[in-house]
Design a protein around this motif. Structure first.
Motif, PDB file in Angstrom:
ATOM      1  N   LEU A  37       0.829  -1.207   0.000  1.00 27.93           N
ATOM      2  CA  LEU A  37       0.000   0.000   0.000  1.00 27.93           C
ATOM      3  C   LEU A  37       0.863   1.257   0.000  1.00 27.93           C
ATOM      4  CD1 LEU A  37      -2.834  -1.013   2.509  1.00 27.93           C
ATOM      5  CD2 LEU A  37      -3.030  -0.726   0.023  1.00 27.93           C
ATOM      6  N   ALA A  38       1.964   1.232   0.769  1.00 29.54           N
ATOM      7  CA  ALA A  38       2.872   2.378   0.784  1.00 29.54           C
ATOM      8  C   ALA A  38       3.531   2.562  -0.585  1.00 29.54           C
ATOM      9  CB  ALA A  38       3.931   2.186   1.866  1.00 29.54           C
ATOM     10  N   ALA A  39       3.928   1.441  -1.214  1.00 34.37           N
ATOM     11  CA  ALA A  39       4.541   1.530  -2.546  1.00 34.37           C
ATOM     12  C   ALA A  39       3.537   2.045  -3.569  1.00 34.37           C
ATOM     13  CB  ALA A  39       5.065   0.155  -2.955  1.00 34.37           C
ATOM     14  N   LEU A  40       2.289   1.601  -3.451  1.00 36.49           N
ATOM     15  CA  LEU A  40       1.254   2.072  -4.372  1.00 36.49           C
ATOM     16  C   LEU A  40       1.020   3.570  -4.209  1.00 36.49           C
ATOM     17  CD1 LEU A  40      -0.931   1.409  -6.468  1.00 36.49           C
ATOM     18  CD2 LEU A  40      -2.484   0.910  -4.556  1.00 36.49           C
ATOM     19  N   CYS A  41       1.045   4.024  -2.961  1.00 34.01           N
ATOM     20  CA  CYS A  41       0.872   5.456  -2.705  1.00 34.01           C
ATOM     21  C   CYS A  41       1.978   6.262  -3.385  1.00 34.01           C
ATOM     22  CB  CYS A  41       0.859   5.717  -1.209  1.00 34.01           C
ATOM     23  SG  CYS A  41       0.757   7.469  -0.766  1.00 34.01           S
ATOM     24  N   PHE A  42       3.210   5.775  -3.305  1.00 34.24           N
ATOM     25  CA  PHE A  42       4.320   6.500  -3.934  1.00 34.24           C
ATOM     26  C   PHE A  42       4.199   6.460  -5.453  1.00 34.24           C
ATOM     27  CE2 PHE A  42       8.623   6.629  -5.738  1.00 34.24           C
ATOM     28  CZ  PHE A  42       9.036   7.870  -5.265  1.00 34.24           C
ATOM     29  N   ALA A  43       3.758   5.301  -5.978  1.00 35.24           N
ATOM     30  CA  ALA A  43       3.630   5.183  -7.432  1.00 35.24           C
ATOM     31  C   ALA A  43       2.571   6.131  -7.976  1.00 35.24           C
ATOM     32  CB  ALA A  43       3.294   3.742  -7.806  1.00 35.24           C
ATOM     33  N   VAL A  44       1.535   6.373  -7.200  1.00 35.27           N
ATOM     34  CA  VAL A  44       0.441   7.226  -7.663  1.00 35.27           C
ATOM     35  C   VAL A  44       0.749   8.698  -7.431  1.00 35.27           C
ATOM     36  CG1 VAL A  44      -1.986   7.835  -7.288  1.00 35.27           C
ATOM     37  CG2 VAL A  44      -1.289   5.427  -7.386  1.00 35.27           C
ATOM     38  N   THR A  45       1.290   9.021  -6.249  1.00 34.18           N
ATOM     39  CA  THR A  45       1.458  10.433  -5.879  1.00 34.18           C
ATOM     40  C   THR A  45       2.863  10.967  -6.136  1.00 34.18           C
ATOM     41  OG1 THR A  45       2.098   9.900  -3.606  1.00 34.18           O
ATOM     42  CG2 THR A  45      -0.264  10.131  -4.075  1.00 34.18           C
ATOM     43  N   ARG A  46       3.846  10.095  -6.194  1.00 33.64           N
ATOM     44  CA  ARG A  46       5.250  10.499  -6.316  1.00 33.64           C
ATOM     45  C   ARG A  46       5.657  11.446  -5.189  1.00 33.64           C
ATOM     46  NH1 ARG A  46       7.930   6.965  -9.482  1.00 33.64           N
ATOM     47  NH2 ARG A  46       6.614   6.394 -11.262  1.00 33.64           N
ATOM     48  N   SER A  47       5.029  11.281  -4.058  1.00 38.11           N
ATOM     49  CA  SER A  47       5.313  12.158  -2.915  1.00 38.11           C
ATOM     50  C   SER A  47       5.891  11.321  -1.779  1.00 38.11           C
ATOM     51  CB  SER A  47       4.038  12.862  -2.450  1.00 38.11           C
ATOM     52  OG  SER A  47       4.258  13.527  -1.221  1.00 38.11           O
ATOM     53  N   LEU A  48       7.122  11.657  -1.395  1.00 41.98           N
ATOM     54  CA  LEU A  48       7.734  10.948  -0.268  1.00 41.98           C
ATOM     55  C   LEU A  48       7.006  11.253   1.034  1.00 41.98           C
ATOM     56  CD1 LEU A  48      11.554  11.331  -1.036  1.00 41.98           C
ATOM     57  CD2 LEU A  48      10.178   9.246  -1.135  1.00 41.98           C
ATOM     58  N   LEU A  49       6.519  12.482   1.162  1.00 35.50           N
ATOM     59  CA  LEU A  49       5.824  12.861   2.392  1.00 35.50           C
ATOM     60  C   LEU A  49       4.571  12.017   2.584  1.00 35.50           C
ATOM     61  CD1 LEU A  49       5.469  14.673   4.842  1.00 35.50           C
ATOM     62  CD2 LEU A  49       4.298  16.333   3.358  1.00 35.50           C
ATOM     63  N   LEU A  50       3.755  11.916   1.539  1.00 34.34           N
ATOM     64  CA  LEU A  50       2.534  11.117   1.644  1.00 34.34           C
ATOM     65  C   LEU A  50       2.862   9.632   1.853  1.00 34.34           C
ATOM     66  CD1 LEU A  50       0.265  12.734  -1.108  1.00 34.34           C
ATOM     67  CD2 LEU A  50       0.074  12.961   1.380  1.00 34.34           C
ATOM     68  N   THR A  51       3.914   9.177   1.203  1.00 36.67           N
ATOM     69  CA  THR A  51       4.307   7.771   1.353  1.00 36.67           C
ATOM     70  C   THR A  51       4.736   7.475   2.784  1.00 36.67           C
ATOM     71  OG1 THR A  51       5.013   7.724  -0.962  1.00 36.67           O
ATOM     72  CG2 THR A  51       5.834   5.976   0.483  1.00 36.67           C
ATOM     73  N   CYS A  52       5.436   8.431   3.401  1.00 35.59           N
ATOM     74  CA  CYS A  52       5.860   8.241   4.795  1.00 35.59           C
ATOM     75  C   CYS A  52       4.681   8.302   5.758  1.00 35.59           C
ATOM     76  CB  CYS A  52       6.894   9.298   5.170  1.00 35.59           C
ATOM     77  SG  CYS A  52       8.477   9.095   4.320  1.00 35.59           S
ATOM     78  N   LEU A  53       3.628   9.000   5.355  1.00 28.20           N
ATOM     79  CA  LEU A  53       2.451   9.093   6.219  1.00 28.20           C
ATOM     80  C   LEU A  53       1.587   7.835   6.164  1.00 28.20           C
ATOM     81  CD1 LEU A  53       1.327  12.787   5.616  1.00 28.20           C
ATOM     82  CD2 LEU A  53       2.435  11.839   7.651  1.00 28.20           C
ATOM     83  N   VAL A  54       1.750   7.030   5.124  1.00 28.05           N
ATOM     84  CA  VAL A  54       0.928   5.819   4.989  1.00 28.05           C
ATOM     85  C   VAL A  54       1.130   4.864   6.163  1.00 28.05           C
ATOM     86  CG1 VAL A  54       0.592   3.729   3.615  1.00 28.05           C
ATOM     87  CG2 VAL A  54       0.644   5.957   2.505  1.00 28.05           C
ATOM     88  N   PRO A  55       2.384   4.496   6.550  1.00 28.52           N
ATOM     89  CA  PRO A  55       2.547   3.589   7.696  1.00 28.52           C
ATOM     90  C   PRO A  55       1.930   4.136   8.979  1.00 28.52           C
ATOM     91  CG  PRO A  55       4.595   3.760   6.471  1.00 28.52           C
ATOM     92  CD  PRO A  55       3.684   4.810   5.927  1.00 28.52           C
ATOM     93  N   ALA A  56       2.086   5.458   9.205  1.00 29.25           N
ATOM     94  CA  ALA A  56       1.505   6.047  10.413  1.00 29.25           C
ATOM     95  C   ALA A  56      -0.015   5.930  10.387  1.00 29.25           C
ATOM     96  CB  ALA A  56       1.932   7.506  10.535  1.00 29.25           C
ATOM     97  N   GLY A  57      -0.606   6.156   9.219  1.00 27.40           N
ATOM     98  CA  GLY A  57      -2.054   6.031   9.103  1.00 27.40           C
ATOM     99  C   GLY A  57      -2.524   4.599   9.306  1.00 27.40           C
ATOM    100  N   LEU A  58      -1.778   3.644   8.762  1.00 30.84           N
ATOM    101  CA  LEU A  58      -2.149   2.236   8.928  1.00 30.84           C
ATOM    102  C   LEU A  58      -2.059   1.801  10.391  1.00 30.84           C
ATOM    103  CD1 LEU A  58      -0.346   0.748   5.795  1.00 30.84           C
ATOM    104  CD2 LEU A  58      -2.813   1.061   6.111  1.00 30.84           C
ATOM    105  N   LEU A  59      -1.008   2.243  11.090  1.00 29.03           N
ATOM    106  CA  LEU A  59      -0.877   1.902  12.512  1.00 29.03           C
ATOM    107  C   LEU A  59      -1.982   2.561  13.337  1.00 29.03           C
ATOM    108  CD1 LEU A  59       2.993   2.083  13.027  1.00 29.03           C
ATOM    109  CD2 LEU A  59       1.553   0.043  12.878  1.00 29.03           C
TER     110      LEU A  59
END
Length: 302
Positions: A124-146
């Motif tokens: 899911l984190a990799a998919l977020c980066f592939a779609v948004t190309r944003s490191l910030l949003l990608t780093c926020l994915v694990p925090a949101g999942l937890l």
């Protein structure tokens, strides 16, 4: 004035120490007896004062356990005894606190037991980066999942607590103390309940199930949990049951080591256990997982 005749003179012969052996035996004994009568022995010189008697040894932990109680190793003053109706609220509080501790353990530590879920979250984190190309949003994915894991862990465990507090823990006296083959014990320290455990028989296979074991977090590490577990084993032996069984979703390694130290054997684990209170919704399956472990201690062969 009357004077004695001059020929009546008392003569005393002084005998040196080296001459004692030269005297006849009877005469020597007579002289020694006379000397002892004339000069009584001097009192002995005062010696050092006698040391005071050592205090009696202190009673051990078993003796400090109280009448009818069991003092666990390291748990001085702890008494394991049967539950009393007046201790209902204290027992429920310890049970509630122990279960609430499992919310963060299940949400965060428990994730390590589920590699497939870890892989899914990574995708899911990799998919977020592939779609948004944003490191910030990608780093926020694990925090949101937890965060979602914590939310659903709390939701399910609170539902489980509500179920337990309205069934057996609603009336411990009625559920555990009155039916045959069941019992509930408390660990008491300084008049306060600090631990609980229950036993419930299954007549169909002649086993006893260990339930509701919990110790106040302020008094852990003193051997209280092991003493509670042994009380259930004693109950099973006295009532001639063939085995003691238990099931747990505990994440902490210490809990599993405790069961093994009591002699239980790990009989397997399941990732598909349905905890009372679960709705089995897609969100729950995605963000809440528990691993159910089964243990058994065989007391005798059937």
């Amino acid at each position: 004035m009357h004077c004695g005749p001059p020929d009546m003179v008392c003569e005393t012969k002084i005998v040196a120490a080296e001459d004692h052996e030269a005297l006849p035996g009877a005469k020597k004994d007579a002289l020694l007896s006379a000397a002892g009568a004339m000069w009584p022995p001097l009192p002995a010189a005062p010696g050092p004062a006698a040391a005071p008697a050592a205090p009696p040894p202190a009673p051990d932990a078993q003796q400090l356990g109280g009448a009818g109680g069991t003092g666990p190793p390291g748990g001085r003053g702890v008494c394991i005894r049967e539950f009393r109706a007046a201790e209902q609220d204290a027992a429920r509080r310890i049970f509630y606190d122990g279960i609430m501790e499992r919310i963060p353990n299940t949400a965060f530590r428990g994730l390590r037991q589920h590699p497939r879920t870890q892989l899914l979250y990574a995708l899911l984190a990799a998919l977020c980066f592939a779609v948004t190309r944003s490191l910030l949003l990608t780093c926020l994915v694990p925090a949101g999942l937890l965060g979602l894991r914590y939310y659903y862990s709390r939701k399910v465990i609170l539902a489980y607590l509500d179920c337990a507090l309205h069934t057996d823990m609603a009336d411990i006296e009625q559920y555990y103390m009155k039916p045959p083959g069941s019992c509930f014990w408390v660990a008491v320290l300084d008049g306060n309940v600090v631990g609980i455990v229950a036993a419930r028989a299954h007549e169909e296979d002649n086993t006893v199930e260990l339930l509701r074991m919990s110790v106040d977090s302020r008094f852990r590490g003193k051997g209280i949990a092991k003493a509670l577990g042994r009380k259930v084993l004693e109950f099973a032996v006295v009532h001639n049951y063939s085995a003691v069984v238990l099931g747990t979703t505990a994440v902490k390694v210490a809990a599993h080591k405790l069961y093994e130290s009591l002699g239980f054997r790990h009989m397997g684990a399941s990732d598909h256990y349905v905890l009372p209170g679960m709705t089995l919704s897609l969100a729950e399956r995605l963000f809440f997982q528990v691993r159910y472990h089964r243990y058994r201690l065989q007391l005798r062969e059937e």
